[in-house]
Design a protein around this motif. Structure first.
Motif, mmCIF file in Angstrom:
data_model
loop_
_atom_site.group_PDB
_atom_site.id
_atom_site.type_symbol
_atom_site.label_atom_id
_atom_site.label_comp_id
_atom_site.label_asym_id
_atom_site.label_seq_id
_atom_site.Cartn_x
_atom_site.Cartn_y
_atom_site.Cartn_z
ATOM 1 N N SER A 1 15.421 74.182 21.596
ATOM 2 C CA SER A 1 14.936 72.940 22.202
ATOM 3 C C SER A 1 15.478 71.795 21.360
ATOM 4 O O SER A 1 16.169 72.009 20.365
ATOM 5 C CB SER A 1 13.407 72.910 22.237
ATOM 6 O OG SER A 1 12.894 72.736 20.921
ATOM 7 N N SER A 2 15.151 70.569 21.742
ATOM 8 C CA SER A 2 15.645 69.416 20.997
ATOM 9 C C SER A 2 14.707 68.234 21.203
ATOM 10 O O SER A 2 13.751 68.301 21.980
ATOM 11 C CB SER A 2 17.045 69.033 21.482
ATOM 12 O OG SER A 2 16.992 68.540 22.814
ATOM 13 N N TYR A 3 15.034 67.151 20.526
ATOM 14 C CA TYR A 3 14.289 65.905 20.694
ATOM 15 C C TYR A 3 14.277 65.486 22.163
ATOM 16 O O TYR A 3 13.253 65.035 22.687
ATOM 17 C CB TYR A 3 14.944 64.833 19.833
ATOM 18 C CG TYR A 3 14.330 63.451 19.943
ATOM 19 C CD1 TYR A 3 13.254 63.091 19.141
ATOM 20 C CD2 TYR A 3 14.848 62.505 20.826
ATOM 21 C CE1 TYR A 3 12.695 61.818 19.224
ATOM 22 C CE2 TYR A 3 14.300 61.235 20.914
ATOM 23 C CZ TYR A 3 13.223 60.901 20.114
ATOM 24 O OH TYR A 3 12.679 59.651 20.210
ATOM 25 N N LYS A 4 15.413 65.673 22.849
ATOM 26 C CA LYS A 4 15.528 65.255 24.249
ATOM 27 C C LYS A 4 14.645 66.085 25.186
ATOM 28 O O LYS A 4 14.288 65.615 26.276
ATOM 29 C CB LYS A 4 16.984 65.331 24.700
ATOM 30 C CG LYS A 4 17.893 64.323 24.012
ATOM 31 C CD LYS A 4 19.322 64.441 24.493
ATOM 32 C CE LYS A 4 20.222 63.419 23.821
ATOM 33 N NZ LYS A 4 21.636 63.544 24.272
ATOM 34 N N THR A 5 14.284 67.305 24.779
ATOM 35 C CA THR A 5 13.428 68.162 25.615
ATOM 36 C C THR A 5 12.004 68.216 25.074
ATOM 37 O O THR A 5 11.246 69.130 25.389
ATOM 38 C CB THR A 5 13.998 69.584 25.710
ATOM 39 O OG1 THR A 5 13.979 70.201 24.413
ATOM 40 C CG2 THR A 5 15.415 69.579 26.245
ATOM 41 N N ASN A 6 11.663 67.227 24.244
ATOM 42 C CA ASN A 6 10.338 67.159 23.620
ATOM 43 C C ASN A 6 10.025 68.401 22.786
ATOM 44 O O ASN A 6 8.871 68.817 22.661
ATOM 45 C CB ASN A 6 9.244 66.958 24.677
ATOM 46 C CG ASN A 6 9.329 65.598 25.323
ATOM 47 O OD1 ASN A 6 9.659 64.601 24.677
ATOM 48 N ND2 ASN A 6 9.061 65.535 26.611
ATOM 49 N N SER B 1 6.456 70.849 15.399
ATOM 50 C CA SER B 1 6.663 69.633 16.192
ATOM 51 C C SER B 1 5.379 68.944 16.630
ATOM 52 O O SER B 1 5.378 67.752 16.930
ATOM 53 C CB SER B 1 7.496 69.951 17.438
ATOM 54 O OG SER B 1 6.736 70.683 18.381
ATOM 55 N N ASP C 1 8.526 55.769 12.603
ATOM 56 C CA ASP C 1 9.489 55.544 13.681
ATOM 57 C C ASP C 1 10.353 54.315 13.416
ATOM 58 O O ASP C 1 11.460 54.195 13.962
ATOM 59 C CB ASP C 1 8.732 55.390 15.006
ATOM 60 C CG ASP C 1 9.645 55.467 16.222
ATOM 61 O OD1 ASP C 1 10.550 56.325 16.229
ATOM 62 O OD2 ASP C 1 9.457 54.675 17.160
ATOM 63 N N GLU D 1 14.414 59.175 14.469
ATOM 64 C CA GLU D 1 13.912 59.279 15.835
ATOM 65 C C GLU D 1 12.689 60.188 15.797
ATOM 66 O O GLU D 1 12.790 61.338 15.348
ATOM 67 C CB GLU D 1 14.955 59.881 16.774
ATOM 68 C CG GLU D 1 16.145 59.000 17.068
ATOM 69 C CD GLU D 1 17.071 59.657 18.058
ATOM 70 O OE1 GLU D 1 17.227 59.130 19.177
ATOM 71 O OE2 GLU D 1 17.644 60.718 17.717
ATOM 72 N N LEU E 1 9.296 61.751 17.823
ATOM 73 C CA LEU E 1 8.389 61.979 18.953
ATOM 74 C C LEU E 1 6.961 61.932 18.450
ATOM 75 O O LEU E 1 6.660 62.442 17.362
ATOM 76 C CB LEU E 1 8.647 63.357 19.579
ATOM 77 C CG LEU E 1 9.888 63.521 20.437
ATOM 78 C CD1 LEU E 1 10.030 64.982 20.842
ATOM 79 C CD2 LEU E 1 9.799 62.640 21.678
ATOM 80 N N SER F 1 15.614 73.924 13.007
ATOM 81 C CA SER F 1 15.860 72.581 13.534
ATOM 82 C C SER F 1 16.539 71.757 12.446
ATOM 83 O O SER F 1 15.913 70.892 11.828
ATOM 84 C CB SER F 1 14.526 71.943 13.961
ATOM 85 O OG SER F 1 14.710 70.671 14.534
ATOM 86 N N THR G 1 16.261 67.786 11.394
ATOM 87 C CA THR G 1 14.939 67.177 11.243
ATOM 88 C C THR G 1 14.369 67.411 9.844
ATOM 89 O O THR G 1 14.887 68.217 9.072
ATOM 90 C CB THR G 1 13.942 67.766 12.254
ATOM 91 O OG1 THR G 1 13.724 69.159 11.958
ATOM 92 C CG2 THR G 1 14.450 67.641 13.681
#
Length: 397
Positions: free
Chosen positions: A145-150, A178, A310, A316, A318, A365, A368
């Motif tokens: 998964s990634s930042y773009k997919t939460n 996460s 943030d 970046e 979430l 990950s 991060t």
């Protein structure tokens, strides 16, 4: 004399979280002003009523062996908790108490995996999942998964990763590292895939009580009879009741699996610590005020520190929905400050900014870092200030 180690331990990766935490503690004890944001445990003491229950049990002579699968009274407390919180029904034969959720997971993999069996693990993952699978001679299959997919994977991704060797899928919601949670709809889609391919669902729910913004916990086992039959719930009192050191976790699920785990435990650990079991009974059966007090405090800390983190250049972030971690993507900050890897960046934060964070490489990950806000808000805010100052001082256009 042959002194070589067993093959099963030769590929293990040391726990990143424990290593960083130990290094930070060592530096702090030597007089260095270190702020540690690595630990995965609440900073509260165990509630007084639980401490008193443990003390009373010892004074009453309840210090002997118990059944290897746990005290019947604690099994009943777990059964009552699952009925109360998730509307799920289990029997004593479907519950085993272990020495923390980590030990329960380890024992589970030992009894369900044969050499070469695959376990699908979404990234980012808790550091011990892949290692425990390997110790059981299984094969961890990472689904990204990634930042773009939460930081969540889809049912389609899981389906695409299934082979004829796939045995199980791990779902950790709320997630470490996460803090994200899977919705009911997402869980249903995953349950459908697991039914289609006849897979076990290992549902790690250890952070279920730490949810924010009016989110509610949904166990994938609640969704249907089939989902319940194939789901093995892992949970415990460590995070919910600030009892990490007491080492009490449990599994609820298939009777055959639980029986095999109990048999294995009888030859490896005998039983969970007796005093801790009586403490856990009180944790589940006694007042729950302290649980909500901690949750509210963690949420308050999150609301204050999230915008500050943030705002750091190159970060970046979430906003997590649960647990007590923040997982910023820091690849831009790493590049702009001249470091080659996030691990090197995190090492510099420790030695130069005097802040201990966990590099995301340990969680699958690598772009991060993980920060725990399970410490005082003053220390968290000071740590974020130090990180920002470090980034800004080293920033190169």
């Amino acid at each position: 004399m042959r002194k070589s180690l067993a093959t099963r331990v030769s590929t293990l990766t040391p726990s990143t979280t424990l290593a960083i935490t130990a290094k930070a503690k060592e530096m702090k004890e030597s007089g260095i002003d270190i702020i540690g944001l690595g630990a995965g445990e609440p900073d509260y003491n165990t509630p007084d009523n639980i401490l008193e229950a443990a003390y009373t049990s010892m004074k009453e002579g309840k210090t002997k062996y118990t059944p290897s699968g746990g005290l019947p009274a604690l099994k009943d407390a777990v059964i009552n908790k699952l009925k109360r919180d998730q509307q799920l029904d289990y029997s004593r034969q479907e519950v085993m108490i272990g020495i923390g959720a980590k030990h329960v997971l380890y024992t589970l993999f030992q009894v369900i995996l044969n050499p070469g069996d695959e376990v699908i693990i979404p990234t980012p993952y808790w550091v011990s999942y892949p290692e425990q699978v390997k110790l059981a001679e299984g094969v961890p299959v990472l689904v990204e998964s990634s930042y773009k997919t939460n930081f969540k994977v889809t049912a389609q991704q899981i389906s695409d990763a299934v082979t004829d060797k796939t045995k199980a899928v791990i779902i950790n919601s709320p997630s470490n590292p996460s803090g994200m949670i899977y919705s009911k709809e997402e869980l249903q889609q995953i349950a459908d895939v697991c039914k289609q391919h006849d897979l076990w669902i290992i549902s790690d729910e250890i952070y279920e009580k730490l949810l924010y913004a009016n989110e509610t916990h949904i166990s994938i086992a609640q969704l249907s009879d089939d989902a319940k039959e194939r789901t093995l719930i892992i949970n415990g009192v460590s995070k919910s009741h600030s009892m990490t050191g007491w080492r009490i976790g449990y599994i609820a699920g298939n009777q055959e699996v639980v029986s095999a785990m109990t048999n294995l435990a009888s030859h490896s650990t005998s039983n969970p610590t007796t005093t801790s079991q009586y403490a856990a009974i009180e944790a589940y059966e006694g007042p729950q005020d302290a649980v909500e007090t901690m949750r509210k405090d963690f949420e308050s800390r999150l609301e204050r520190v999230y915008p500050q983190l943030d705002a750091i250049p190159g970060f970046e972030v979430l906003k997590p929905q649960g647990a007590f971690y923040l997982l910023p993507v820091v690849s831009e900050a790493v590049e702009k400050t001249g470091f080659k890897t996030v691990d090197a960046f995190a090492a510099a934060l420790l030695t130069e900014a005097k802040v201990a964070v966990i590099p995301g490489s340990g969680f699958g990950s690598p772009d991060t870092i993980r920060l725990s806000y399970a410490t005082s808000i003053d220390l968290i805010e000071e740590a974020v200030k130090r990180i920002r100052s470090f980034v800004e001082a080293n920033w190169k256009e």
